[in-house]
Every structure is written in C-alpha cells, then in structure tokens.
Design an enzyme around this catalytic site. Structure first.
Site, PDB file in Angstrom:
ATOM      1  N   THR A   1      26.789  42.744  38.622  1.00 26.98           N
ATOM      2  CA  THR A   1      26.788  43.951  39.432  1.00 26.98           C
ATOM      3  C   THR A   1      26.569  43.497  40.960  1.00 26.98           C
ATOM      4  O   THR A   1      27.206  44.064  41.833  1.00 26.98           O
ATOM      5  CB  THR A   1      25.407  44.679  39.005  1.00 26.98           C
ATOM      6  OG1 THR A   1      25.531  45.172  37.720  1.00 26.98           O
ATOM      7  CG2 THR A   1      25.005  45.638  39.893  1.00 26.98           C
TER       8      THR A   1
ATOM      9  N   HIS B   1      29.986  42.665  42.228  1.00 25.60           N
ATOM     10  CA  HIS B   1      30.276  44.158  42.609  1.00 25.60           C
ATOM     11  C   HIS B   1      30.142  44.820  43.920  1.00 25.60           C
ATOM     12  O   HIS B   1      30.862  45.002  44.789  1.00 25.60           O
ATOM     13  CB  HIS B   1      30.344  44.939  41.450  1.00 25.60           C
ATOM     14  CG  HIS B   1      30.689  46.403  41.457  1.00 25.60           C
ATOM     15  ND1 HIS B   1      31.669  46.700  40.909  1.00 25.60           N
ATOM     16  CD2 HIS B   1      30.411  47.656  42.418  1.00 25.60           C
ATOM     17  CE1 HIS B   1      31.857  48.285  41.201  1.00 25.60           C
ATOM     18  NE2 HIS B   1      31.079  48.342  42.243  1.00 25.60           N
ATOM     19  N   GLU B   2      28.746  44.543  44.140  1.00 24.62           N
ATOM     20  CA  GLU B   2      28.377  45.268  45.604  1.00 24.62           C
ATOM     21  C   GLU B   2      28.615  44.291  46.571  1.00 24.62           C
ATOM     22  O   GLU B   2      28.977  45.104  47.674  1.00 24.62           O
ATOM     23  CB  GLU B   2      26.824  45.539  45.356  1.00 24.62           C
ATOM     24  CG  GLU B   2      26.425  46.466  44.277  1.00 24.62           C
ATOM     25  CD  GLU B   2      27.115  47.918  44.340  1.00 24.62           C
ATOM     26  OE1 GLU B   2      27.362  48.219  45.627  1.00 24.62           O
ATOM     27  OE2 GLU B   2      27.503  48.642  43.582  1.00 24.62           O
TER      28      GLU B   2
ATOM     29  N   HIS C   1      31.727  45.506  47.944  1.00 25.12           N
ATOM     30  CA  HIS C   1      31.582  46.605  49.035  1.00 25.12           C
ATOM     31  C   HIS C   1      31.336  46.291  50.215  1.00 25.12           C
ATOM     32  O   HIS C   1      31.736  46.443  51.441  1.00 25.12           O
ATOM     33  CB  HIS C   1      30.788  47.507  48.369  1.00 25.12           C
ATOM     34  CG  HIS C   1      31.251  48.325  47.081  1.00 25.12           C
ATOM     35  ND1 HIS C   1      32.735  48.537  46.921  1.00 25.12           N
ATOM     36  CD2 HIS C   1      30.693  48.743  46.102  1.00 25.12           C
ATOM     37  CE1 HIS C   1      32.787  49.119  45.661  1.00 25.12           C
ATOM     38  NE2 HIS C   1      31.446  49.054  45.117  1.00 25.12           N
TER      39      HIS C   1
ATOM     40  N   HIS D   1      36.582  50.086  45.189  1.00 22.08           N
ATOM     41  CA  HIS D   1      36.944  49.849  43.364  1.00 22.08           C
ATOM     42  C   HIS D   1      38.393  50.018  43.521  1.00 22.08           C
ATOM     43  O   HIS D   1      39.023  50.546  44.235  1.00 22.08           O
ATOM     44  CB  HIS D   1      36.525  51.355  42.815  1.00 22.08           C
ATOM     45  CG  HIS D   1      34.833  51.282  42.771  1.00 22.08           C
ATOM     46  ND1 HIS D   1      34.293  52.507  43.149  1.00 22.08           N
ATOM     47  CD2 HIS D   1      34.064  50.489  42.678  1.00 22.08           C
ATOM     48  CE1 HIS D   1      33.050  52.385  43.150  1.00 22.08           C
ATOM     49  NE2 HIS D   1      32.571  51.113  42.887  1.00 22.08           N
TER      50      HIS D   1
ATOM     51  N   TRP E   1      40.034  51.636  41.593  1.00 24.57           N
ATOM     52  CA  TRP E   1      40.650  52.908  41.261  1.00 24.57           C
ATOM     53  C   TRP E   1      40.188  53.648  42.735  1.00 24.57           C
ATOM     54  O   TRP E   1      40.465  55.011  42.737  1.00 24.57           O
ATOM     55  CB  TRP E   1      39.875  53.431  40.148  1.00 24.57           C
ATOM     56  CG  TRP E   1      38.410  53.728  40.107  1.00 24.57           C
ATOM     57  CD1 TRP E   1      37.615  54.743  40.840  1.00 24.57           C
ATOM     58  CD2 TRP E   1      37.553  52.864  39.804  1.00 24.57           C
ATOM     59  NE1 TRP E   1      36.602  54.382  40.632  1.00 24.57           N
ATOM     60  CE2 TRP E   1      36.100  53.084  39.888  1.00 24.57           C
ATOM     61  CE3 TRP E   1      37.657  51.524  39.181  1.00 24.57           C
ATOM     62  CZ2 TRP E   1      35.128  52.284  39.635  1.00 24.57           C
ATOM     63  CZ3 TRP E   1      36.631  50.769  38.850  1.00 24.57           C
ATOM     64  CH2 TRP E   1      35.269  51.037  39.133  1.00 24.57           C
TER      65      TRP E   1
ATOM     66  N   PRO F   1      34.903  56.297  37.406  1.00 21.41           N
ATOM     67  CA  PRO F   1      36.206  55.518  36.799  1.00 21.41           C
ATOM     68  C   PRO F   1      36.515  56.293  35.452  1.00 21.41           C
ATOM     69  O   PRO F   1      35.653  56.835  34.659  1.00 21.41           O
ATOM     70  CB  PRO F   1      35.559  54.061  36.394  1.00 21.41           C
ATOM     71  CG  PRO F   1      34.215  54.033  36.375  1.00 21.41           C
ATOM     72  CD  PRO F   1      33.819  55.342  37.249  1.00 21.41           C
TER      73      PRO F   1
ATOM     74  N   ASP G   1      42.949  51.571  46.602  1.00 23.41           N
ATOM     75  CA  ASP G   1      41.958  50.850  47.142  1.00 23.41           C
ATOM     76  C   ASP G   1      42.060  50.012  48.482  1.00 23.41           C
ATOM     77  O   ASP G   1      41.419  49.351  49.109  1.00 23.41           O
ATOM     78  CB  ASP G   1      41.355  49.643  46.214  1.00 23.41           C
ATOM     79  CG  ASP G   1      42.461  48.235  45.853  1.00 23.41           C
ATOM     80  OD1 ASP G   1      43.487  48.892  46.126  1.00 23.41           O
ATOM     81  OD2 ASP G   1      42.351  47.682  45.097  1.00 23.41           O
TER      82      ASP G   1
ATOM     83  N   VAL H   1      44.181  47.997  49.035  1.00 21.81           N
ATOM     84  CA  VAL H   1      44.559  46.236  48.926  1.00 21.81           C
ATOM     85  C   VAL H   1      46.005  46.328  48.231  1.00 21.81           C
ATOM     86  O   VAL H   1      46.073  46.677  47.186  1.00 21.81           O
ATOM     87  CB  VAL H   1      43.486  45.530  48.108  1.00 21.81           C
ATOM     88  CG1 VAL H   1      43.928  43.998  48.175  1.00 21.81           C
ATOM     89  CG2 VAL H   1      42.104  45.576  48.856  1.00 21.81           C
TER      90      VAL H   1
END
Length: 197
Positions: A150, A153-154, A157, A163, A165, A171, A181, A183
């Site tokens: 987690t 993940h953060e 951001h 994300h 998606w 999701p 995204d 990218v």
C-alpha cells in the site's frame, strides 16, 4: 538502441507517527521493514513479482530510486527520520492533520503520516504533486507501512503515477479501458488482473 543512464535518486523520508500509545505507535523495526519493502517494490525485487499478469510481465521495470530515513532534520540536526506525536488526530485522520502536524519541507523530504484510522475507511492516500505543497506526502494506517504494498502504491501517486487503469478508484469496471494512466509503457487495463485486449 542506446539508453541514458541515471544516478540513483535517494529520497529521504520522515515518518510522522501519530499515536496515543497503542499499536499505532510504530517501532523503528516496523518502519525499517516498511522501508525495506518500499525499496524491494521499486527495484522489482518483491517476492510476489511472479503474480504479475502476463501482459505486464515482459515490461516490468525498475526505478532508480532509493528510499531512506532522513538523517538530517530541517534545522540541520541529526535525526532518526521518525517523529512521534501523542495526539487524537491518529483517529479518523483527514487532510486537516497536515495543517496541525507540520510537514518538513516537501522539496527536501517525503512526509509520511501514520495513523490508527482514516476517515472514510481508506487504507492510505496521497495527492498528485502540484496541488499544494502543504498536502504533499502520504497518510497511511500504521499496519500498511510494514505489511503490504500500500505504501509503495501511494508513493506512486505522490510521484505523479495514476493507476494502470486510469484515474478511477474502481478497478474492474469495463469503462476503465477507455482511461489511460498517461504512461506509454503500459497497456490499458480494466484493473483487477484484467486487460482490455
């Protein structure tokens, strides 16, 4: 093909541990475990990497970033990179804690606030950069510092990654295939281990 080589970027972290002397008062060992996991995640050395869906497996990359606890505080004094605060703000945390528990200069440090619980039942959150320097950083429930991906993940951001998606927090929605995204190295995906192909 020629690739540019970059020096590793070291990001100093300060953990602001908000607690009331319960389990949410993270130990240095728990924080060190979290730092180790972060560095494994960002260098593609995490033990669950083989669970990556097939469409993404061939494009797994590493990031020349290393996370370390800050060693010097904003006043030039030695620090462990961990500051403890005995405060009720540890419960039902929201962005208001960032105006009360002052962040260290976000151009020099990654600020992470750890708490017992978060308003709205999130595990953690971060804003994309550029919204406001007073909001830069990550807020996380303490257990997610050392027991999951987690925090990685953060921090993604925090480093301006969406994300895979898109910008949705849901999701699995078929409409996620219409979101990118931003990218170019990742194909569109629904999320939840489903691609749009």
């Amino acid at each position: 093909q020629h690739y540019k080589s970059y020096d590793k970027l070291v990001i100093p972290i300060v953990f602001h541990v908000l607690h009331q002397y319960g389990k949410e008062r993270l130990s240095m060992a728990q924080i060190q475990k979290g730092i180790e996991q972060l560095n494994k995640d960002y260098s593609a050395q995490n033990s669950d990497l083989q669970q990556t869906i097939a469409e993404f497996y061939g494009i797994i990359g590493t990031v020349d970033v290393e996370f370390r606890l800050a060693q010097i505080d904003p006043n030039g004094n030695p620090t462990t990179g961990v500051v403890y605060y005995d405060t009720e703000l540890t419960y039902s945390a929201s962005n208001n804690l960032k105006s009360i528990i002052t962040n260290w200069n976000p151009t020099s440090y990654l600020n992470i606030w750890t708490v017992a619980s978060i308003e709205g039942n999130a595990a953690a959150w971060s804003h994309y950069p550029g919204i406001s320097s007073s909001l830069d950083g990550v807020v996380s429930i303490y257990t997610y510092v050392y027991s999951s991906h987690t925090l990685a993940h953060e921090i993604g951001h925090y480093l301006n990654l969406r994300h895979p998606w898109g910008n949705s927090n849901d999701p699995g929605l078929a409409s996620n295939c219409e979101d990118d995204d931003l990218v170019e190295d990742t194909p569109n995906t629904i999320g939840s281990k489903q691609t749009c192909i």
